[in-house]
Scaffold this motif. Sequence first.
Motif, PDB file in Angstrom:
ATOM      1  N   THR A 148      18.450  26.846  47.594  1.00  0.00           N
ATOM      2  CA  THR A 148      18.747  26.181  48.862  1.00  0.00           C
ATOM      3  C   THR A 148      19.294  27.209  49.843  1.00  0.00           C
ATOM      4  OG1 THR A 148      21.007  25.650  48.193  1.00  0.00           O
ATOM      5  CG2 THR A 148      19.330  23.971  47.762  1.00  0.00           C
ATOM      6  N   THR A 149      19.216  26.853  51.098  1.00  0.00           N
ATOM      7  CA  THR A 149      19.823  27.649  52.145  1.00  0.00           C
ATOM      8  C   THR A 149      20.283  26.705  53.245  1.00  0.00           C
ATOM      9  OG1 THR A 149      19.509  29.493  53.679  1.00  0.00           O
ATOM     10  CG2 THR A 149      17.603  28.097  53.277  1.00  0.00           C
ATOM     11  N   PRO A 150      21.412  26.967  53.858  1.00  0.00           N
ATOM     12  CA  PRO A 150      21.853  26.085  54.939  1.00  0.00           C
ATOM     13  C   PRO A 150      20.826  26.108  56.079  1.00  0.00           C
ATOM     14  CG  PRO A 150      23.611  27.587  54.298  1.00  0.00           C
ATOM     15  CD  PRO A 150      22.372  28.051  53.611  1.00  0.00           C
ATOM     16  N   PRO A 151      20.721  25.012  56.807  1.00  0.00           N
ATOM     17  CA  PRO A 151      19.823  25.016  57.972  1.00  0.00           C
ATOM     18  C   PRO A 151      20.369  25.976  59.041  1.00  0.00           C
ATOM     19  CG  PRO A 151      21.165  23.038  57.965  1.00  0.00           C
ATOM     20  CD  PRO A 151      21.436  23.755  56.675  1.00  0.00           C
ATOM     21  N   ALA A 152      19.516  26.401  59.932  1.00  0.00           N
ATOM     22  CA  ALA A 152      19.904  27.349  60.969  1.00  0.00           C
ATOM     23  C   ALA A 152      20.891  26.735  61.971  1.00  0.00           C
ATOM     24  CB  ALA A 152      18.684  27.868  61.704  1.00  0.00           C
ATOM     25  N   THR A 153      20.899  25.413  62.074  1.00  0.00           N
ATOM     26  CA  THR A 153      21.772  24.755  63.035  1.00  0.00           C
ATOM     27  C   THR A 153      22.107  23.342  62.589  1.00  0.00           C
ATOM     28  OG1 THR A 153      22.052  24.198  65.388  1.00  0.00           O
ATOM     29  CG2 THR A 153      19.870  23.879  64.464  1.00  0.00           C
ATOM     30  N   HIS A 154      23.219  22.833  62.996  1.00  0.00           N
ATOM     31  CA  HIS A 154      23.653  21.439  62.805  1.00  0.00           C
ATOM     32  C   HIS A 154      23.452  20.900  61.385  1.00  0.00           C
ATOM     33  CE1 HIS A 154      23.187  21.805  67.167  1.00  0.00           C
ATOM     34  NE2 HIS A 154      24.179  20.944  67.219  1.00  0.00           N
TER      35      HIS A 154
END
Length: 159
Positions: A148-154
């Motif tokens: 997984t990776t955090p989304p680029a925004t929000h």
Amino acid sequence: MAVSAVVGAAVVILAGCASTPQPVGNPDPGGRLLAAIKPVLAVAPASAHISSRHATKPTWDSCDGIKSTYGWDEPTVDLQFTGGGTDAQVIAHLKSALRTSGWTFDTTHSAPTGPWYWHKTVATNIQGTVQLLGGSAFTPSDWDLQATTPPATHPATGC
């Protein structure tokens, strides 16, 4: 009369909670975040039987349905397999294969019998994580490898 006012106020409040906020921003510009973690789908040992292989784009979501917690889910890839050798052989294979793809084994958070973790910078200031669950402690000896990776925004909150 007072009861109808209270009921009316409750309906307005509940209606406000039920509406989904509009998505904000682009969670994965150009699909680069998902592309950075997709190679994890190909690291199973050659002798393993692949049960499932999925790549999931970020979706606008809220874990708890509260308006203020809406955001983007993480781009995710998931590889499930059986076999591939003993636990030690599977772990050794994955350590090597993931290292070749730029992932670093996390000795601090990984336990001898799992779960096991790896990390990689997938974009500027964005850290991806691989988690491995399973092994001979489970019957049958299933493995679940998820990146997984955090989304680029929000990002979604409240989860």
